[in-house]
Structures are given as C-alpha cells and as structure tokens.
Design a protein around this motif. Structure first.
Motif, mmCIF file in Angstrom:
data_model
loop_
_atom_site.group_PDB
_atom_site.id
_atom_site.type_symbol
_atom_site.label_atom_id
_atom_site.label_comp_id
_atom_site.label_asym_id
_atom_site.label_seq_id
_atom_site.Cartn_x
_atom_site.Cartn_y
_atom_site.Cartn_z
ATOM 1 N N VAL A 267 65.455 74.608 20.941
ATOM 2 C CA VAL A 267 64.385 75.548 20.622
ATOM 3 C C VAL A 267 63.850 76.109 21.925
ATOM 4 N N ALA A 268 63.854 77.430 22.036
ATOM 5 C CA ALA A 268 63.449 78.091 23.277
ATOM 6 C C ALA A 268 62.284 79.028 23.035
ATOM 7 N N LEU A 269 61.363 79.062 23.981
ATOM 8 C CA LEU A 269 60.263 80.026 23.984
ATOM 9 C C LEU A 269 60.401 80.896 25.211
ATOM 10 N N VAL A 270 60.449 82.197 24.999
ATOM 11 C CA VAL A 270 60.547 83.164 26.097
ATOM 12 C C VAL A 270 59.338 84.071 26.016
ATOM 13 N N THR A 271 58.532 84.103 27.058
ATOM 14 C CA THR A 271 57.331 84.934 27.041
ATOM 15 C C THR A 271 57.605 86.290 27.679
ATOM 16 N N GLY A 272 56.776 87.255 27.316
ATOM 17 C CA GLY A 272 56.978 88.603 27.833
ATOM 18 C C GLY A 272 58.321 89.166 27.434
ATOM 19 N N ALA A 273 58.684 88.948 26.173
ATOM 20 C CA ALA A 273 60.056 89.219 25.748
ATOM 21 C C ALA A 273 60.186 90.349 24.741
ATOM 22 N N ALA A 274 59.187 91.203 24.636
ATOM 23 C CA ALA A 274 59.333 92.367 23.764
ATOM 24 C C ALA A 274 60.375 93.333 24.306
ATOM 25 N N GLY A 275 60.575 93.321 25.604
ATOM 26 C CA GLY A 275 61.561 94.184 26.247
ATOM 27 C C GLY A 275 61.937 93.619 27.600
ATOM 28 N N GLY A 276 62.701 94.387 28.359
ATOM 29 C CA GLY A 276 63.030 94.027 29.732
ATOM 30 C C GLY A 276 63.792 92.731 29.886
ATOM 31 N N GLN B 34 52.578 92.739 22.922
ATOM 32 C CA GLN B 34 52.977 93.898 22.137
ATOM 33 C C GLN B 34 53.614 93.419 20.827
ATOM 34 N N ALA B 35 52.778 93.230 19.819
ATOM 35 C CA ALA B 35 53.219 92.588 18.591
ATOM 36 C C ALA B 35 54.346 93.353 17.893
ATOM 37 N N GLU B 36 54.184 94.653 17.727
ATOM 38 C CA GLU B 36 55.183 95.428 16.999
ATOM 39 C C GLU B 36 56.507 95.486 17.753
ATOM 40 N N ALA B 37 56.434 95.667 19.065
ATOM 41 C CA ALA B 37 57.656 95.719 19.865
ATOM 42 C C ALA B 37 58.362 94.372 19.863
ATOM 43 N N ALA B 38 57.590 93.285 19.924
ATOM 44 C CA ALA B 38 58.188 91.952 19.897
ATOM 45 C C ALA B 38 58.889 91.701 18.574
ATOM 46 N N GLN B 39 58.257 92.099 17.486
ATOM 47 C CA GLN B 39 58.861 91.918 16.167
ATOM 48 C C GLN B 39 60.135 92.742 16.035
ATOM 49 N N ARG C 37 66.049 92.900 15.907
ATOM 50 C CA ARG C 37 67.290 93.423 16.494
ATOM 51 C C ARG C 37 68.224 92.293 16.926
ATOM 52 N N LEU C 38 67.651 91.176 17.395
ATOM 53 C CA LEU C 38 68.463 90.103 17.960
ATOM 54 C C LEU C 38 68.987 89.123 16.919
ATOM 55 N N GLY C 39 68.492 89.205 15.693
ATOM 56 C CA GLY C 39 69.096 88.399 14.636
ATOM 57 C C GLY C 39 68.235 87.260 14.135
ATOM 58 N N SER C 40 68.779 86.509 13.199
ATOM 59 C CA SER C 40 68.013 85.516 12.449
ATOM 60 C C SER C 40 67.581 84.322 13.285
ATOM 61 N N ASN C 41 68.204 84.081 14.420
ATOM 62 C CA ASN C 41 67.818 82.958 15.274
ATOM 63 C C ASN C 41 66.652 83.291 16.189
ATOM 64 N N VAL C 42 66.123 84.504 16.083
ATOM 65 C CA VAL C 42 65.037 84.940 16.958
ATOM 66 C C VAL C 42 63.844 85.364 16.117
#
Length: 266
Positions: free
Chosen positions: A8-17, A39-44, A49-54
């Motif tokens: 289980v991984a947590l990546v912060t600041g991960a809406a983009g970039g 950025q809630a909407e961008a993160a969602q 986009r990245l799939g069911s594991n994210v």
C-alpha cells in the motif's frame, strides 16, 4: 524484477507532475496507491485515469489535521501503509515570490516551510507506526539539487529541501532497526507541465548545459521510488540520491564526433 504486489503506497502532491508519474509507476508494479493532493478534482481525475488500483484523497499539506485525516483514510481503506512518497511541495509556482533573502516575504517563507518540510515531518511521524505494525516499510522523501548549492532565487525552497535531506538521515538512523527505511531523491530540472508553463525557456536552458541527451521527466523519479521501495533496494537506507541527468557533475562538453580511425571494424 521489481514487484510491489500487496503493498500500500501513499504519494502526496500527485494530482499531476512527478507525483502522478510516480503513482503510475508504483501501480504498474502492483501496489495499491492512494494519491493525496489539495486539488481534489484533478487528483480524482488522475486516479481514474490510472486505474482501479489507484484512489484519491483531498488534503492540505499545510494543515496538520488534514494530513492526519489523509493517513487515517489510507489505513481505513487498505488496512495499513507500506510505502510513503513525500512529494507535495511548493515549487514552480513560487518563482515570482521566492527570490532573495531581502525580497522574499516572511509569510511566504513560512508557507514554504509548512508545505515542503513540516508536512514531510508530520506525514512521516504518522506513517512510521503503521509501517512498524506491518513489519517494515519504505519512505522516500523529495529534496532537490537546490538543497546543496545557492542560486540567485528560490531561497526558501532551497532551505526547505535541505531540511528534507537532513530529516531523511535522522529518520533512517532512528527507525532502520524497525525495518523502516528512509531515503531521499534530489531531482534536477524535471520538465513537468507545471514547470514548462511557469518558467519560459526552461527546456532550452536545461538542454543547453545538461550533460545528457534529454531533460528529466516524472517517471525518472517514479522509477527510483519504486526501486528504493522494492526488495532489490532494501539495503539502501539514509541516502540522498541525485537524479539530475548529470547536471551537478558539470557543464556539458560538446558532443563528440568520432573520427573514422575510432570506428570498429568487422
């Protein structure tokens, strides 16, 4: 082969970039990834986009209660935490406000420290007990080559990233015996969409001096995070790893054109 299945991984600041690219890499190696971003909407959208594991959780890196809620959400959703990539930071957006000692406002300095350094401290403080309960884990912090030499601007950013590098070593020493490893990446110029949009001419400037054939991209960092968090990287602890295409090695020499006598004959 890198395998993060069951992690289980947590990546912060991960809406983009870099964060989004790292989330994609970790998920590709089998991890279940939660991306946290203000950025809630961008993160969602990135999670979808990245799939069911994210999945995505909105949070504010400058607010301790919000950080606490983020970690609680990850543990509630997945039962624990194995990998933490502290990536959230004020970066390219700060170029106009984070300048010199005399010109940078104190409130901007304080905000930079809160987002870039204090949030790394708080998130790690909350994550380590969960990792110990799981038998160990990997924390990969994000510094910068700006931490190790001065420049005409970005003084608050550079100081915050130097703090992240120091924090990494303290954490590695204090929790390595608990099988919680802490390392740090120090990127050079990474040509994310945000950087390209906020820094005119940055790509040409980077390539003019970089002793390599291209600029950095987010997955360059994601691949290092994955390796450091894998079985193959388990003997690496307390290190600050520069990932910069050689920019800190020196200014690029001209491309070598080999004369015919250096050719390889059959």
């Amino acid at each position: 082969m890198t395998d993060l299945s069951g992690k289980v991984a947590l990546v912060t600041g991960a809406a983009g970039g870099i964060g989004a690219a790292t989330a994609e890499v970790l998920a590709g190696y089998g991890a279940k990834v939660v991306i946290g971003d203000i950025q809630a909407e961008a993160a969602q959208a990135t999670a979808e986009r990245l799939g069911s594991n994210v999945s995505a959780v909105a949070y504010d890196a400058s607010d301790v209660d919000s950080i606490t809620s983020l970690v609680d959400a990850v543990v509630e959703q997945h039962g624990g935490l194995d990998i933490l990539h502290n990536n959230a930071a004020i970066t390219a957006a700060a170029w106009s406000r984070d300048t010199t000692l005399l010109d940078t406002e104190i409130d901007w300095y304080d905000r930079t420290m809160a987002v870039n350094l204090r949030s790394t401290f708080v998130l790690s403080k909350l994550a380590v007990p969960h990792m110990i309960r799981r038998g160990g884990g990997s924390i990969v912090n994000m510094a910068s080559i700006a931490a190790f030499s001065g420049s005409p601007t970005l003084i608050a950013y550079g100081i915050s990233k130097a703090g992240v590098a120091a924090l990494t070593k303290y954490m590695a020493v204090q929790y390595g015996r608990n099988n919680v490893r802490t390392n740090c990446i120090a990127p050079g110029a990474v040509l994310t969409e945000q950087v390209l949009a906020n820094v005119p001419g940055v790509e040409e400037g980077v390539l003019s001096t970089l002793p390599w054939i291209r600029g950095g991209v987010g997955k360059d960092m994601g691949n290092v995070v994955a390796f450091l968090s894998s079985k193959e990287g388990e003997y690496i602890n307390g290190q600050v790893i520069t990932v910069d295409g050689g920019s800190t090695a020196g200014v690029a020499a001209p491309k070598v054109e080999l004369p015919a006598e250096h050719g390889v004959s059959a």
